[in-house]
Design a protein around this motif. Sequence first.
Motif, PDB file in Angstrom:
ATOM      1  N   VAL A 110     -57.967  41.737  13.505  1.00 49.64           N
ATOM      2  CA  VAL A 110     -59.014  42.754  13.320  1.00 49.64           C
ATOM      3  C   VAL A 110     -59.226  43.017  11.834  1.00 49.64           C
ATOM      4  O   VAL A 110     -60.359  43.059  11.341  1.00 49.64           O
ATOM      5  CB  VAL A 110     -58.632  44.057  14.043  1.00 49.64           C
ATOM      6  CG1 VAL A 110     -59.637  45.164  13.708  1.00 49.64           C
ATOM      7  CG2 VAL A 110     -58.556  43.845  15.547  1.00 49.64           C
ATOM      8  N   ALA A 111     -58.127  43.202  11.112  1.00 51.30           N
ATOM      9  CA  ALA A 111     -58.231  43.473   9.679  1.00 51.30           C
ATOM     10  C   ALA A 111     -58.899  42.316   8.950  1.00 51.30           C
ATOM     11  O   ALA A 111     -59.759  42.524   8.082  1.00 51.30           O
ATOM     12  CB  ALA A 111     -56.839  43.745   9.105  1.00 51.30           C
ATOM     13  N   ARG A 145     -60.476  45.772  22.135  1.00 51.35           N
ATOM     14  CA  ARG A 145     -60.647  44.341  22.430  1.00 51.35           C
ATOM     15  C   ARG A 145     -59.733  43.850  23.537  1.00 51.35           C
ATOM     16  O   ARG A 145     -60.135  43.055  24.388  1.00 51.35           O
ATOM     17  CB  ARG A 145     -60.371  43.511  21.171  1.00 51.35           C
ATOM     18  CG  ARG A 145     -61.417  43.612  20.081  1.00 51.35           C
ATOM     19  CD  ARG A 145     -61.046  42.691  18.914  1.00 51.35           C
ATOM     20  NE  ARG A 145     -62.000  42.769  17.813  1.00 51.35           N
ATOM     21  CZ  ARG A 145     -61.888  42.069  16.689  1.00 51.35           C
ATOM     22  NH1 ARG A 145     -60.867  41.225  16.530  1.00 51.35           N
ATOM     23  NH2 ARG A 145     -62.787  42.199  15.739  1.00 51.35           N
ATOM     24  N   HIS A 146     -58.485  44.323  23.520  1.00 52.68           N
ATOM     25  CA  HIS A 146     -57.463  43.725  24.373  1.00 52.68           C
ATOM     26  C   HIS A 146     -57.061  44.596  25.564  1.00 52.68           C
ATOM     27  O   HIS A 146     -56.531  44.062  26.543  1.00 52.68           O
ATOM     28  CB  HIS A 146     -56.216  43.399  23.543  1.00 52.68           C
ATOM     29  CG  HIS A 146     -56.460  42.372  22.492  1.00 52.68           C
ATOM     30  ND1 HIS A 146     -56.441  41.023  22.746  1.00 52.68           N
ATOM     31  CD2 HIS A 146     -56.763  42.501  21.169  1.00 52.68           C
ATOM     32  CE1 HIS A 146     -56.712  40.354  21.637  1.00 52.68           C
ATOM     33  NE2 HIS A 146     -56.895  41.218  20.659  1.00 52.68           N
ATOM     34  N   GLU A 147     -57.266  45.891  25.495  1.00 49.38           N
ATOM     35  CA  GLU A 147     -56.870  46.764  26.596  1.00 49.38           C
ATOM     36  C   GLU A 147     -57.952  47.811  26.860  1.00 49.38           C
ATOM     37  O   GLU A 147     -57.720  49.014  26.779  1.00 49.38           O
ATOM     38  CB  GLU A 147     -55.530  47.430  26.286  1.00 49.38           C
ATOM     39  CG  GLU A 147     -54.394  46.426  26.083  1.00 49.38           C
ATOM     40  CD  GLU A 147     -53.027  47.086  26.075  1.00 49.38           C
ATOM     41  OE1 GLU A 147     -52.916  48.244  26.520  1.00 49.38           O
ATOM     42  OE2 GLU A 147     -52.072  46.445  25.622  1.00 49.38           O
ATOM     43  N   PRO A 148     -59.156  47.354  27.198  1.00 51.88           N
ATOM     44  CA  PRO A 148     -60.257  48.314  27.394  1.00 51.88           C
ATOM     45  C   PRO A 148     -59.998  49.307  28.521  1.00 51.88           C
ATOM     46  O   PRO A 148     -60.445  50.458  28.454  1.00 51.88           O
ATOM     47  CB  PRO A 148     -61.458  47.410  27.701  1.00 51.88           C
ATOM     48  CG  PRO A 148     -60.862  46.111  28.149  1.00 51.88           C
ATOM     49  CD  PRO A 148     -59.586  45.970  27.389  1.00 51.88           C
ATOM     50  N   TYR A 149     -59.273  48.873  29.552  1.00 52.69           N
ATOM     51  CA  TYR A 149     -58.957  49.784  30.659  1.00 52.69           C
ATOM     52  C   TYR A 149     -58.100  50.948  30.170  1.00 52.69           C
ATOM     53  O   TYR A 149     -58.222  52.084  30.650  1.00 52.69           O
ATOM     54  CB  TYR A 149     -58.227  49.031  31.778  1.00 52.69           C
ATOM     55  CG  TYR A 149     -56.899  48.472  31.350  1.00 52.69           C
ATOM     56  CD1 TYR A 149     -56.802  47.221  30.744  1.00 52.69           C
ATOM     57  CD2 TYR A 149     -55.726  49.207  31.512  1.00 52.69           C
ATOM     58  CE1 TYR A 149     -55.592  46.721  30.328  1.00 52.69           C
ATOM     59  CE2 TYR A 149     -54.505  48.704  31.082  1.00 52.69           C
ATOM     60  CZ  TYR A 149     -54.445  47.465  30.502  1.00 52.69           C
ATOM     61  OH  TYR A 149     -53.244  46.985  30.084  1.00 52.69           O
ATOM     62  N   LEU A 150     -57.219  50.668  29.222  1.00 52.42           N
ATOM     63  CA  LEU A 150     -56.372  51.719  28.677  1.00 52.42           C
ATOM     64  C   LEU A 150     -57.210  52.704  27.871  1.00 52.42           C
ATOM     65  O   LEU A 150     -56.992  53.921  27.934  1.00 52.42           O
ATOM     66  CB  LEU A 150     -55.280  51.096  27.810  1.00 52.42           C
ATOM     67  CG  LEU A 150     -54.271  52.052  27.189  1.00 52.42           C
ATOM     68  CD1 LEU A 150     -53.461  52.767  28.268  1.00 52.42           C
ATOM     69  CD2 LEU A 150     -53.330  51.297  26.254  1.00 52.42           C
ATOM     70  N   LEU A 197     -66.380  56.006  13.539  1.00 53.11           N
ATOM     71  CA  LEU A 197     -65.995  56.178  14.944  1.00 53.11           C
ATOM     72  C   LEU A 197     -66.850  55.315  15.854  1.00 53.11           C
ATOM     73  O   LEU A 197     -66.358  54.774  16.856  1.00 53.11           O
ATOM     74  CB  LEU A 197     -66.108  57.649  15.346  1.00 53.11           C
ATOM     75  CG  LEU A 197     -65.160  58.626  14.643  1.00 53.11           C
ATOM     76  CD1 LEU A 197     -65.282  60.009  15.254  1.00 53.11           C
ATOM     77  CD2 LEU A 197     -63.718  58.147  14.701  1.00 53.11           C
ATOM     78  N   ASP A 198     -68.140  55.157  15.531  1.00 52.29           N
ATOM     79  CA  ASP A 198     -68.997  54.269  16.323  1.00 52.29           C
ATOM     80  C   ASP A 198     -68.482  52.834  16.250  1.00 52.29           C
ATOM     81  O   ASP A 198     -68.462  52.109  17.256  1.00 52.29           O
ATOM     82  CB  ASP A 198     -70.439  54.325  15.802  1.00 52.29           C
ATOM     83  CG  ASP A 198     -71.153  55.609  16.190  1.00 52.29           C
ATOM     84  OD1 ASP A 198     -70.658  56.309  17.094  1.00 52.29           O
ATOM     85  OD2 ASP A 198     -72.192  55.904  15.572  1.00 52.29           O
ATOM     86  N   LEU A 199     -68.052  52.406  15.060  1.00 55.07           N
ATOM     87  CA  LEU A 199     -67.511  51.060  14.905  1.00 55.07           C
ATOM     88  C   LEU A 199     -66.247  50.874  15.734  1.00 55.07           C
ATOM     89  O   LEU A 199     -66.056  49.839  16.388  1.00 55.07           O
ATOM     90  CB  LEU A 199     -67.206  50.795  13.422  1.00 55.07           C
ATOM     91  CG  LEU A 199     -66.458  49.500  13.099  1.00 55.07           C
ATOM     92  CD1 LEU A 199     -67.343  48.288  13.380  1.00 55.07           C
ATOM     93  CD2 LEU A 199     -66.003  49.484  11.643  1.00 55.07           C
ATOM     94  N   VAL A 200     -65.398  51.874  15.722  1.00 50.23           N
ATOM     95  CA  VAL A 200     -64.119  51.792  16.418  1.00 50.23           C
ATOM     96  C   VAL A 200     -64.288  51.933  17.924  1.00 50.23           C
ATOM     97  O   VAL A 200     -63.506  51.393  18.704  1.00 50.23           O
ATOM     98  CB  VAL A 200     -63.154  52.864  15.875  1.00 50.23           C
ATOM     99  CG1 VAL A 200     -61.831  52.879  16.633  1.00 50.23           C
ATOM    100  CG2 VAL A 200     -62.893  52.628  14.390  1.00 50.23           C
TER     101      VAL A 200
END
Length: 527
Positions: A110-111, A145-150, A197-200
């Motif tokens: 991500v970075a 990206r990896h845990e959208p359900y969480l 926050l929109d980006l995140v």
Amino acid sequence: MGPERRVILGVDVGATAVRVAAFAVDGTARHVRTRAYPLLQPLPGWHVQDPDVLVAATLAAVSACVADTAGAEVVALAISSPRYGVIGLDATLSPVTPLLTGRDTRSAEVARDLRVSGQSRELHRVTGTPVHPGSPLCKLIWFARHEPYLCTSTRWWVGLKDYLVHRLTGTLVTELSSASGTGMFDVHRRVWSAGVLDLVGVAGSQLPPVLPTTGVLRLSSAAGQAVGLPSGTPVVVGAGDGPSSSLGMAAIDSTVAGLTLAATGALRTVVAAPLVDPAEIFSCAALTEDAWVVGATANNGGNVVRWAGGALEPDPRPASDDQLVAPELLALAERVAPGSDGLVMLPYLLADRASAVDPGPPGAYLGLRSEHSRGHLVRAAVEAVCLHLGGVRDRLTELTPVSSVRLAGGAFRSPLWRAVMAAVLDCPTQVAGEDDDAALGAAALGLFAIGLAADLTEAVTLLSPASARAEPVAVDPALAATYRCLRAKLPALRTVVGRAGEILDEVAAGPGVGWRATTSSRDVVGG
């Protein structure tokens, strides 16, 4: 400690242990208690902890410190903690993730993406926090990206101190110092940044309200019973560990840098308003509304010397956390000539947040010959760490003038460490009076917050008169000249080793090599 005494507790929640120090308000006494807890590594790059284990350790250390000061009035607790941790909480304020610590690098991709896209520069300009895998911003994008359900089941995203303050007071808040380390807070406007926050992909309502670092809450009845203090005892929310350490070292003059060295190293100075580094190396975090700490953490610090001391042969006897390496090994290194008889180490065993290059060259010993002994290996490691930190100081002075440096940390009890570091810096250098600088800084900020000190300098002096009497370290001109010569050659050496590292990476990533992490953070915390 008699009944007439008043004390304040500085609570410093560190990477692997909590340190609670009780300081008499008149500076005549100090009691310290610590409790350790594990740092878990369930997968490569993952560095997590159980938030409730940290809370339990903190309560136990506070309780023990309160017992040590029986008969004294505890006027307040004040808290310091790392700024880069992230915990997800559900609607009942129970953790649904472990604490992802600042050492957790799962979001390295991500970075890199943010830097390659050019977004990192604007993010740093707004938030004062460089884009790196340790930052909460990158961690939250990784979760999306990896845990959208969480993410959909997480009501709150908080830091370690936020969770601890909630457990102590029943109130969920954050404070200016921790918020300014998230990479999502506009340090100029002092609000959560809607654009970031929109980006995140996080709503402002998922983040706690932001108090000043001098904000005062009250100890809950349950927490008070657990630690042996009356409910209603003031709890000062405090600042992050870096700003607290600067205060505890009394390094809060804009011309003075505080350099701490333990497993990692850090160099910081204090300015009056947010100052953003165009090179995207230094972070900017609040100590108070009008005192901002600019600095960087070098992941390759004393841990490099500890590795050098133990990698080839067990130490003669184990070193303490403060010593980093056994005294016998430092004694061997002291017998070696400055410059280690041509042996040079590049200390980059870990990706380094204080590096201008991502990911930076790998670590290496260069010029190794049969005549080089273990003492040479250890001395070269000490010199490498000091030279690296000296480079960080040079970059800091390009951003804001720094004319002297204060040293803190158990490593600087060693004459070798002091002499090499002072020679590399080659400027007026002092050793600060206390080792528990972050706990002292937390307590001093707390004393100021509750009105028992007129300003921060008076608060530190009241609690620890020794902090104003730092010990000067003499700079050996011949030693300084040796290290100036060596520093001039380091850029070329880094370039060569960097190219070699690229070739080795290609070899390591040959056909059929690789893995993909599938474990969920929920699995790690047991949810």
